[in-house]
Design a protein around this motif. Structure first.
Motif: not given
Length: 116
Positions: A1-3, A5-6, A9-10, A40-41, A44, A56
């Protein structure tokens, strides 16, 4: 999973968390969850590296739009907390004045009559 996308989601989790009204009883847990998601953001965001694909870039635009709403809701939450603290301080002062009503009287400004 790309950063990206993560990160999306966050950001979406944070948006959904702030979308619901926050009851005063569960505010501490909600704030802890917000702190966790914001941390977390940050992690990332530091890991982001260009170049980005078209998908993206679209997700990045959605993240920016969600972020504007998140900022507004966080500001509103901050205002609620500030108002609650102010009300608690006023309630505390009223309680102290009720328990000791003569505590705040000042003795300066006395007048002496010197008529003979």
């Amino acid at each position: 999973m790309s950063i990206v996308v993560e990160l999306f989601q966050v950001t979406k989790q944070l948006y959904d968390l702030l979308d619901e009204p926050i009851p005063k009883e569960a505010r501490d847990e909600t704030i802890d969850m917000i702190r966790h998601l914001l941390g977390r953001r940050d992690e990332l965001i530091e890991q982001l590296q260009p170049p980005y694909s078209d998908e993206e870039q679209e997700l990045g635009m959605e993240i920016v739009m969600l972020n504007e709403t998140i900022d507004q809701r966080l500001h509103g939450l901050k205002q609620q907390i500030y108002q609650d603290l102010k009300a608690m301080k006023q309630k505390k002062m009223a309680n102290q004045n009720y328990l000791n009503p003569y505590q705040s009287l000042s003795v300066d400004g006395m007048f002496y009559d010197k008529k003979r």
